[in-house]
Design a protein around this motif. Structure first.
Motif, short mmCIF file in Angstrom:
data_model
loop_
_atom_site.label_atom_id
_atom_site.label_comp_id
_atom_site.label_asym_id
_atom_site.label_seq_id
_atom_site.Cartn_x
_atom_site.Cartn_y
_atom_site.Cartn_z
N ASP A 27 44.89 40.03 33.31
CA ASP A 27 45.33 38.65 33.43
C ASP A 27 44.36 37.87 34.32
O ASP A 27 44.07 38.27 35.45
N THR A 28 43.88 36.74 33.83
CA THR A 28 42.89 35.95 34.55
C THR A 28 43.44 35.40 35.86
O THR A 28 42.75 35.42 36.90
N ASP A 29 44.67 34.92 35.86
CA ASP A 29 45.27 34.36 37.07
C ASP A 29 45.44 35.44 38.14
O ASP A 29 45.17 35.21 39.33
N GLN A 30 45.89 36.62 37.73
CA GLN A 30 46.06 37.72 38.68
C GLN A 30 44.70 38.16 39.24
O GLN A 30 44.58 38.50 40.41
N GLN A 31 43.69 38.14 38.40
CA GLN A 31 42.36 38.51 38.86
C GLN A 31 41.83 37.51 39.88
O GLN A 31 41.24 37.89 40.90
#
Length: 280
Positions: free
Chosen positions: A78-82
């Motif tokens: 997940d981009t946001d989590q990264q």
């Protein structure tokens, strides 16, 4: 005539007493007593430290460096989590001019990695002691508490020869006794044994190529039924700022031991980058 002489003498005595009182009041002035024996000289305060502010800690580590220290960060789908993983989490502080820090934690398929960086600006409240001197003493106290081992005096050749001789002796003993099972290696559960058996260049030690002074600690702990966790700590001082890096890794598989050299190299590289950023 005698009465006139008496009056004149009395007047002279009174004038002398008044002059004495006037001179005494000048000797008791605060200005003269401010620096007894050295009038007009002010006390010189110790020099302040080089640093008056601290960097923003969570932005002090580049994405490329975090990718190296925390390999699992690139495995986050997940981009946001990264993005949140890259940002880290600021540590609690009550004075951002004196102490700041940031921590990261990333779980991967094969290991969980933690990273903590801490900046502390040391200020002396004693006019006779400089900020640098106060920081130097604080650093010395922390290095003493780390209880680093004495530098090894044995040469790599001697160590290798000793190791080869011990292995040959163990093999001969096993052959003589007719044992069918292979000789087991020393248990890695002992942190002290692991440290003692590590090469001299990987043991906890002082560092002479980082800041004004620095040291590195490397500890391997065992949590019983879980995998062993290695913690590499690098602490260095530059003028009146002390920087601490704590980098640890715990594999998910029991029996897996984090690589000491790899972790030390990563932590030292980060420390060099932070030292360069402080020097501007």
């Amino acid at each position: 005539m005698q009465r006139k002489a008496y009056v004149t003498g009395t007047a002279a005595l009174l004038a002398a007493l008044l002059a004495g009182c006037t001179g005494g009041s000048g000797d008791d002035s605060p200005t003269d007593n401010a620096n007894p024996g050295n009038a007009g000289t002010a006390t010189v305060a110790a020099q302040p430290g080089k640093y008056r502010t601290l960097p923003e800690p969570c932005g002090a580590v580049s994405h490329d460096t975090l990718d190296s220290l925390l390999p699992g960060i690139q495995q986050i789908p997940d981009t946001d989590q990264q993005d949140r993983a890259y940002q880290g989490e600021a540590t609690l502080t009550y004075d951002t001019d004196r102490k700041v820090g940031c921590r990261w934690k990333v779980e991967a398929a094969d290991a969980t990695d933690h990273l903590l960086i801490d900046f502390e600006r040391v200020v002396s409240y004693d006019n006779a002691v400089s900020d640098d001197t106060e920081a130097e003493q604080l650093f010395a106290d922390r290095q003493t508490a780390a209880d680093l081992p004495e530098p090894s005096t044995s040469s790599p050749t001697a160590t290798a020869t000793s190791s080869t001789t011990a292995s040959a002796s163990a093999a001969a003993k096993a052959t003589t006794s007719g044992a069918s099972e292979p000789t087991s290696s020393a248990s890695p559960s002992s942190s002290a044994s692991a440290s003692a058996s590590a090469p001299a260049d990987l043991q906890p030690r002082t560092l002479d190529d980082l800041g004004d002074e620095a040291y590195l600690d490397d500890q391997l702990s065992n949590s019983g039924s879980t995998a062993e966790q290695r913690t590499v700590t690098v602490v260095f001082r530059t003028s009146n700022v002390i920087v601490t890096i704590e980098y640890d890794e715990q594999p998910t598989a029991i029996g897996t031991v984090p690589d000491s050299k790899e972790m030390q190299d990563r932590a030292r590289k980060l420390a060099a980058q932070l030292a360069d950023s402080l020097n501007g």
